[in-house]
Design a protein around this motif. Structure first.
Motif, short mmCIF file in Angstrom:
data_model
loop_
_atom_site.label_atom_id
_atom_site.label_comp_id
_atom_site.label_asym_id
_atom_site.label_seq_id
_atom_site.Cartn_x
_atom_site.Cartn_y
_atom_site.Cartn_z
N CYS A 176 1.44 2.19 5.07
CA CYS A 176 1.44 1.64 6.42
C CYS A 176 2.86 1.72 7.02
O CYS A 176 3.82 2.05 6.35
CB CYS A 176 0.94 0.20 6.41
SG CYS A 176 2.06 -0.98 5.64
N CYS B 242 3.49 -5.56 4.26
CA CYS B 242 2.41 -4.56 4.21
C CYS B 242 1.19 -5.01 5.01
O CYS B 242 0.75 -6.15 4.91
CB CYS B 242 2.01 -4.29 2.76
SG CYS B 242 0.59 -3.16 2.62
N CYS C 217 0.81 -1.22 0.00
CA CYS C 217 0.00 0.00 0.00
C CYS C 217 0.84 1.27 0.00
O CYS C 217 0.36 2.33 -0.36
CB CYS C 217 -0.96 -0.01 1.19
SG CYS C 217 -0.20 0.48 2.76
N CYS D 210 5.38 -0.50 5.03
CA CYS D 210 5.72 0.04 3.71
C CYS D 210 6.64 1.24 3.87
O CYS D 210 7.58 1.41 3.10
CB CYS D 210 4.46 0.43 2.94
SG CYS D 210 3.60 -0.99 2.24
ZN LIG Z 1 1.57 -1.17 3.34
#
Ligand SMILES: [Zn+2]
Ligand SMILES: [Zn+2]
Lengths: 389, 223
Positions: free
Chosen positions: A92, A103, A89, A95
């Motif tokens: 988060c 993720c 994504c 990430c």
């Molecule tokens: Zn993520």
């Protein structure tokens, strides 16, 4: 559209299925121009991965042209992109720490429930790899819906052939991360178990990172020959006692870092995790646990153990004593693909890395079932199959 | 050093407590004063053992899941967004169906809210709640009112995650499964579901807040 779908053990077919469409704002639709069969697809093919349903579209190594974009996609129609096999994504905690394969958000909430009891936390979703990793339709198809298309896809400049960049989707970054996890220092010897695609890219990467010597271990003559051509010394374990050979090739010390790239290329949750396969002949002709145990025994005191090879569950007879007493360090994990793609694309553009040597067969998508059959049963010759829809 | 598995260690300790009073009694009446103290200490220890040492874990992780006839469940999630943003989104209850999968409809009238919740077999359950505590950017708590199909209370608490990692969101829900046919339906919905549903809803809340969308593997929009 046409897509390679799973129908059961050793039964994959090219079927006509509904075209994908934009579902979420950050989606893009890719028209696939090249897609590869991965060693880990063979685990699906062999029916040893739970959560694969009849009709699921396989494939996680693919690239193509953008044909549609959601409101919040940053891609433009007509762009050529390689798509990482991990879906991330970008927002988060993980990430943002570039731990893309961890993720929190790409794996839908209900499928996260399947992984949590097994691993404690759910991991990122993957394309075309069972409902345990999200159940996203895969890339061995004419079109793919790519979620979070502003994070994963790597835009490829025109003039670079598909075959030069396709492996940015998985095996090249995976081999690279395996070598990076060795924390190579000048003068180091790195030993690599398994000369499949990831093992070969790990050899190449370790040499680029400055290893003084890389020793590759396998028994397939053609694969050993490829490793030799990349600059590795090779050991045929059918001919040679590996532990003794590694000791004698490192002045009695043992390799500074070891890479278990056997059994490899499997992206997780295999129920065939060692417990079950321990007596089964896989890949190298020995069980995977064997390669890892041997790697730990071979590794010099205070050395590093890098494991790109995938283990889904529990390992029997793990030499924890040797591991602890020798003070080894362990680094592993699913590849954080997006962390490496930019740098690796530059190296490909500058001619530093060439991955095309690996491709042994090119088939139309319609012939994919034949590709699976041969890739599985004819491993020495069929090193990598690229499909074109 | 020998490390015992936790369970065995505990059993071992329990045995010691059980033996202590007998040992003291065996020493005899002549040592009564000493024995009484020892006995009292042993009882204190035994009682403490029985009650368990107060630990730092939240009540919802207790092995006991019912309190005063109410089933309690809860879950926390860390969301990489500021507290105020999450509070504002949650405080507008009409936003919640965006990530709460089995809520069909939310109707807000002042501090009274009516929730239409999807139940098995095409039925639905009406839950009416009133806000009982509302602290901006910190906490929202609600309790069911007369006319609600289910007696329930819950709260969502927000606090800053350490190290600038966003916000920890904790949601706790307590409910009393009612009787009757509707009760059985609700029990099916609520006993099997709140924990699972709550966990998934919180994850979808996180997805929506962090990424602007809720992840799905579906290749096509629902019709
Ligand atoms: Zn993520
Ligand atoms: Zn792969």
């Amino acid at each position: 559209m046409r897509a390679l779908t799973y129908h059961g053990k050793h039964d994959v077919r090219v079927d006509t299925v509904p075209d994908p469409e934009i579902v979420n704002p950050r989606d893009a639709i890719i028209e696939v121009t090249s897609t590869a069969i991965c060693g880990s697809d063979l685990h699906l093919y062999d029916g040893v991965i739970p959560g694969v349903l009849s009709g699921d579209i396989l494939g996680h190594e693919f690239m193509g042209r953008v044909v549609d974009t959601g409101r919040d996609s940053t891609l433009k129609k007509g762009q050529r992109v390689v798509v990482p096999f991990t879906i991330s994504c970008g927002a988060c905690f993980h990430c943002q720490k570039q731990q893309y394969s961890a993720c929190d958000n790409s794996n839908p909430a209900d499928t996260q429930d399947l992984t949590e009891p097994v691993y404690g936390q759910a991991l990122s979703a993957l394309f075309g790899y069972s409902h345990l990793t999200g159940g996203y339709p895969g890339g061995q198809a004419e079109y793919v819906r790519v979620p979070y298309s502003d994070v994963g896809p790597v835009v490829i400049p025109d003039g670079l052939d598909d075959e030069k960049v396709l492996f940015l989707s998985d095996i090249l970054p995976t081999g690279w991360m395996a070598a990076e996890n060795c924390q190579i220092e000048p003068g180091d010897t790195v030993a690599v178990w398994g000369c499949g695609p990831v093992g070969l890219f790990a050899v190449q990467s370790a040499l680029l990172m400055g290893a003084a010597q890389v020793i590759a271990i396998d028994h397939y003559p053609h694969r050993l020959d490829l490793a030799r051509r990349m600059g590795a010394k090779v050991i045929d374990y059918r001919r040679t006692r590996v532990l003794e050979a590694l000791r004698e090739m490192t002045g009695g010390v043992g390799p500074d870092a070891v890479i278990d790239a056997v059994g490899m290329e499997s992206h997780g949750l295999a129920v065939d995790n060692v417990m079950d396969t321990v007596k089964q002949k896989v890949g190298m002709g020995a069980d995977r646990g064997h390669a890892l145990r041997e790697a730990i025994m071979a590794c010099r005191k205070g050395g590093r153990v890098s494991v790109p090879g995938v283990y889904g569950g529990f390992l029997d007879k793990f030499p924890l004593g040797a591991f602890m007493e020798k003070g080894l360090q362990w680094r592993t994990g699913q590849t954080h693909v997006q962390r490496y793609t930019k740098d690796l694309l530059r190296r490909i553009e500058e001619g530093e890395i060439d991955t095309t040597f690996l491709i042994s067969h090119r088939l139309p998508l319609e012939d994919a079932p034949r590709g699976y059959d041969n890739f599985r049963n004819n491993q020495d010759e069929w090193t990598k199959v690229v499909l074109t829809p | 050093m020998t490390i015992q598995p936790y369970r065995r260690h505990r059993r071992h300790r329990r045995q010691r407590h059980d033996e202590r009073p007998n040992l003291v009694l065996a020493i005899g009446a002549g040592l009564f004063a000493v024995g009484a103290i020892a006995l009292w200490q042993a009882r204190q220890r035994a009682m403490r053992h029985h009650r368990g040492v107060r630990d730092s874990a939240p009540g919802r992780t207790s092995r006991r899941t019912y309190y005063n006839g109410l089933a309690v469940t809860g879950r926390s999630v860390t969301i990489n967004r500021p507290r105020a943003e999450l509070y504002a989104f949650w405080r507008d209850f009409t936003n919640l169906p965006q990530f709460m999968e089995n809520i069909d409809e939310v109707e807000v009238q002042g501090d009274l809210t009516s929730w239409t919740i999807r139940a098995p077999a095409g039925r639905s359950v009406l839950v009416k709640t009133r806000i009982v505590s509302d602290r901006e950017n910190e906490q929202i708590a609600w309790r069911s009112v007369d006319g609600s199909d289910v007696e329930t209370e819950g709260k969502v608490m927000l606090h800053d995650a350490p190290g600038g990692r966003g916000t920890v969101v904790e949601a706790v829900i307590a409910y009393r499964p009612p009787g009757g046919e509707l009760g059985r339906l609700i029990a099916k919905l609520f006993q099997a579901e709140p924990e699972v549903q709550g966990r998934r809803d919180l994850k979808r809340f996180k997805m929506l807040m962090e990424t602007g969308e809720v992840s799905t593997a579906d290749n096509r929009k629902p019709d």
